[in-house]
Design a protein around this motif. Structure first.
Motif, short mmCIF file in Angstrom:
data_model
loop_
_atom_site.label_atom_id
_atom_site.label_comp_id
_atom_site.label_asym_id
_atom_site.label_seq_id
_atom_site.Cartn_x
_atom_site.Cartn_y
_atom_site.Cartn_z
N PRO A 44 0.83 -1.21 0.00
CA PRO A 44 0.00 0.00 0.00
C PRO A 44 0.86 1.27 0.00
CG PRO A 44 0.07 -0.95 2.19
CD PRO A 44 0.84 -1.88 1.31
N ASP A 45 0.31 2.33 -0.57
CA ASP A 45 0.99 3.64 -0.54
C ASP A 45 0.85 4.29 0.82
OD1 ASP A 45 1.71 4.00 -3.49
OD2 ASP A 45 -0.43 3.52 -3.59
N VAL A 46 -0.29 4.06 1.47
CA VAL A 46 -0.57 4.61 2.80
C VAL A 46 -1.17 3.51 3.65
CG1 VAL A 46 -1.75 6.41 4.12
CG2 VAL A 46 -1.03 6.87 1.76
N ILE A 47 -0.77 3.45 4.91
CA ILE A 47 -1.28 2.43 5.84
C ILE A 47 -1.79 3.14 7.09
CG2 ILE A 47 -0.74 0.32 7.11
CD1 ILE A 47 1.92 0.35 5.30
N GLY A 48 -2.99 2.81 7.51
CA GLY A 48 -3.52 3.28 8.79
C GLY A 48 -3.54 2.11 9.75
N LEU A 49 -2.75 2.18 10.80
CA LEU A 49 -2.65 1.09 11.77
C LEU A 49 -3.36 1.44 13.06
CD1 LEU A 49 1.09 -0.08 11.43
CD2 LEU A 49 -0.95 -1.10 10.38
N ILE A 50 -4.23 0.57 13.50
CA ILE A 50 -4.91 0.68 14.78
C ILE A 50 -4.29 -0.35 15.72
CG2 ILE A 50 -7.14 0.57 15.97
CD1 ILE A 50 -7.03 2.78 13.92
N GLU A 51 -4.16 0.01 17.00
CA GLU A 51 -3.59 -0.87 18.03
C GLU A 51 -2.17 -1.28 17.65
OE1 GLU A 51 -6.19 -4.07 19.22
OE2 GLU A 51 -7.67 -2.67 20.05
N VAL A 52 -1.28 -0.31 17.66
CA VAL A 52 0.13 -0.55 17.39
C VAL A 52 0.93 -0.10 18.62
CG1 VAL A 52 0.40 1.68 16.23
CG2 VAL A 52 2.01 -0.16 15.75
N ASP A 53 1.95 -0.85 18.97
CA ASP A 53 2.71 -0.62 20.19
C ASP A 53 3.86 0.37 19.93
OD1 ASP A 53 4.73 -1.08 22.35
OD2 ASP A 53 3.30 -2.61 22.99
N GLY A 54 3.93 1.40 20.77
CA GLY A 54 4.96 2.43 20.62
C GLY A 54 6.25 2.14 21.35
N GLY A 55 6.37 0.95 22.00
CA GLY A 55 7.62 0.61 22.66
C GLY A 55 7.49 0.11 24.08
N SER A 56 6.48 -0.68 24.37
CA SER A 56 6.31 -1.25 25.71
C SER A 56 7.11 -2.55 25.82
CB SER A 56 4.84 -1.54 26.00
OG SER A 56 4.40 -2.71 25.33
N TYR A 57 7.05 -3.21 27.01
CA TYR A 57 7.73 -4.50 27.19
C TYR A 57 7.19 -5.51 26.19
CZ TYR A 57 3.64 -6.78 29.25
OH TYR A 57 2.40 -7.33 29.44
N ARG A 58 5.93 -5.33 25.80
CA ARG A 58 5.26 -6.26 24.89
C ARG A 58 6.03 -6.38 23.57
NH1 ARG A 58 -0.54 -4.35 24.70
NH2 ARG A 58 0.54 -2.48 24.06
N ALA A 59 6.64 -5.27 23.14
CA ALA A 59 7.39 -5.24 21.88
C ALA A 59 8.89 -5.13 22.11
CB ALA A 59 6.90 -4.07 21.03
N GLY A 60 9.34 -5.55 23.29
CA GLY A 60 10.76 -5.50 23.59
C GLY A 60 11.31 -4.10 23.69
N ARG A 61 10.45 -3.15 24.14
CA ARG A 61 10.82 -1.73 24.30
C ARG A 61 11.13 -1.06 22.97
NH1 ARG A 61 8.69 -1.23 29.28
NH2 ARG A 61 9.54 -2.82 30.69
N LYS A 62 10.75 -1.68 21.86
CA LYS A 62 10.98 -1.08 20.55
C LYS A 62 9.65 -0.65 19.94
CE LYS A 62 15.06 -3.92 19.56
NZ LYS A 62 15.66 -4.92 18.63
N SER A 63 9.65 0.45 19.23
CA SER A 63 8.44 0.94 18.58
C SER A 63 8.11 0.06 17.38
CB SER A 63 8.63 2.39 18.12
OG SER A 63 7.60 2.77 17.23
N GLN A 64 6.92 -0.55 17.41
CA GLN A 64 6.49 -1.33 16.26
C GLN A 64 6.36 -0.45 15.02
OE1 GLN A 64 2.87 -3.20 17.60
NE2 GLN A 64 3.95 -4.93 18.53
N VAL A 65 5.93 0.79 15.22
CA VAL A 65 5.75 1.71 14.09
C VAL A 65 7.08 1.94 13.39
CG1 VAL A 65 4.93 3.98 13.36
CG2 VAL A 65 3.89 2.86 15.35
N GLU A 66 8.12 2.21 14.18
CA GLU A 66 9.43 2.46 13.60
C GLU A 66 9.99 1.22 12.92
OE1 GLU A 66 11.92 4.07 16.64
OE2 GLU A 66 10.72 5.91 16.86
N MET A 67 9.75 0.05 13.51
CA MET A 67 10.24 -1.19 12.89
C MET A 67 9.54 -1.45 11.56
SD MET A 67 10.95 -3.89 16.00
CE MET A 67 9.41 -3.67 16.92
N ILE A 68 8.23 -1.25 11.52
CA ILE A 68 7.48 -1.45 10.27
C ILE A 68 7.93 -0.44 9.23
CG2 ILE A 68 5.20 -1.41 9.19
CD1 ILE A 68 4.05 -2.23 11.95
#
Length: 246
Positions: A44-68
């Motif tokens: 996709p050219d644009v993606i709208g993500l709902i329920e994304v982790d910004g860097g909690s323990y759940r994601a290993g303290r890393k931002s899922q947005v930045e990783m994607i």
């Protein structure tokens, strides 16, 4: 242009299949890579993500947005879905729960609006060269949700650009809940067949919507039948209608 809307359940759906509460508390455990692979295939050219982790323990303290964004080579815009003065901002796992946009093209501007009612208050506005997007995750409470929809109407009526309003509306009665919004604003549903998007295994409820202004023409709508989250993704190909020369 191709746009994808996806509630990814913090990339913990592999855990949620075993125990629903783990959709909130479980760790990603590599499931994010499956999601990124799927999104990359859709391209996709644009993606709208709902329920994304910004860097909690759940994601290993890393931002899922930045990783994607890094793996797809996209620009990104993210914010916690709770207001800055919300008590939920004081709880470590909650304050990393947000929504995000990712885009291939340069982001011209981003704005963060907040509803007056409800637990989840964020409205994320993204402006690209020729189109504006609004991303929402509405309240579970019917009364709060209706107040948010009214607030959303007053927000979007200020734009004179082609625009899309998308998100998890939590509209348990389906499109009927947003008919007044659509009628008052002129918004149209990108999916005329009103397909249910939740739960992904056996969809029964139409919770997720892509709505668009009359200046946008939908060429194709699809809802890939994947179970990488508890919601199905929504994908549209669209064109922006050029004004007719006088």
């Amino acid at each position: 242009m191709k746009f994808m809307l996806y509630n990814i359940c913090y990339a913990t759906h592999g855990n949620q299949k075993k125990l629903p509460l783990l959709g909130l508390l479980g760790r990603t455990h590599g499931h994010l890579d499956e999601l990124i692979g799927f999104i990359g295939d859709i391209d996709p050219d644009v993606i709208g993500l709902i329920e994304v982790d910004g860097g909690s323990y759940r994601a290993g303290r890393k931002s899922q947005v930045e990783m994607i964004a890094e793996k797809l080579g996209h620009f990104h815009s993210y914010r916690s879905k709770y207001g800055s003065d919300s008590r939920w901002q004081r709880i470590p796992i909650y304050n990393k729960q947000g929504n995000a946009f990712l885009a291939k093209d340069t982001i011209h501007s981003e704005k963060f609006h907040y509803f007056e009612r409800g637990m989840k208050k964020l409205v994320l506005e993204l402006e690209l060269e020729k189109v504006t997007f609004f991303l929402v995750h509405l309240a579970l409470s019917y009364k709060a949700r209706q107040a948010q929809i009214l607030h959303l109407y007053h927000m979007i009526k200020e734009t004179d650009r082609p625009y899309i309003v998308a998100g998890d509306f939590n509209a348990f009665a389906g499109e009927d809940e947003i008919q007044l919004l659509m009628s008052a604003s002129g918004l149209r549903n990108a999916d005329p067949t009103l397909q249910p998007s939740y739960p992904s295994k056996k969809p029964r409820k139409q919770l997720d919507f892509i709505l668009h202004s009359p200046k946008i023409k939908i060429n194709r709508f699809e809802m890939p039948q994947v179970q990488l989250s508890d919601h199905l993704p929504l994908v549209v190909d669209f064109d922006i209608l050029e004004p007719v020369a006088s």
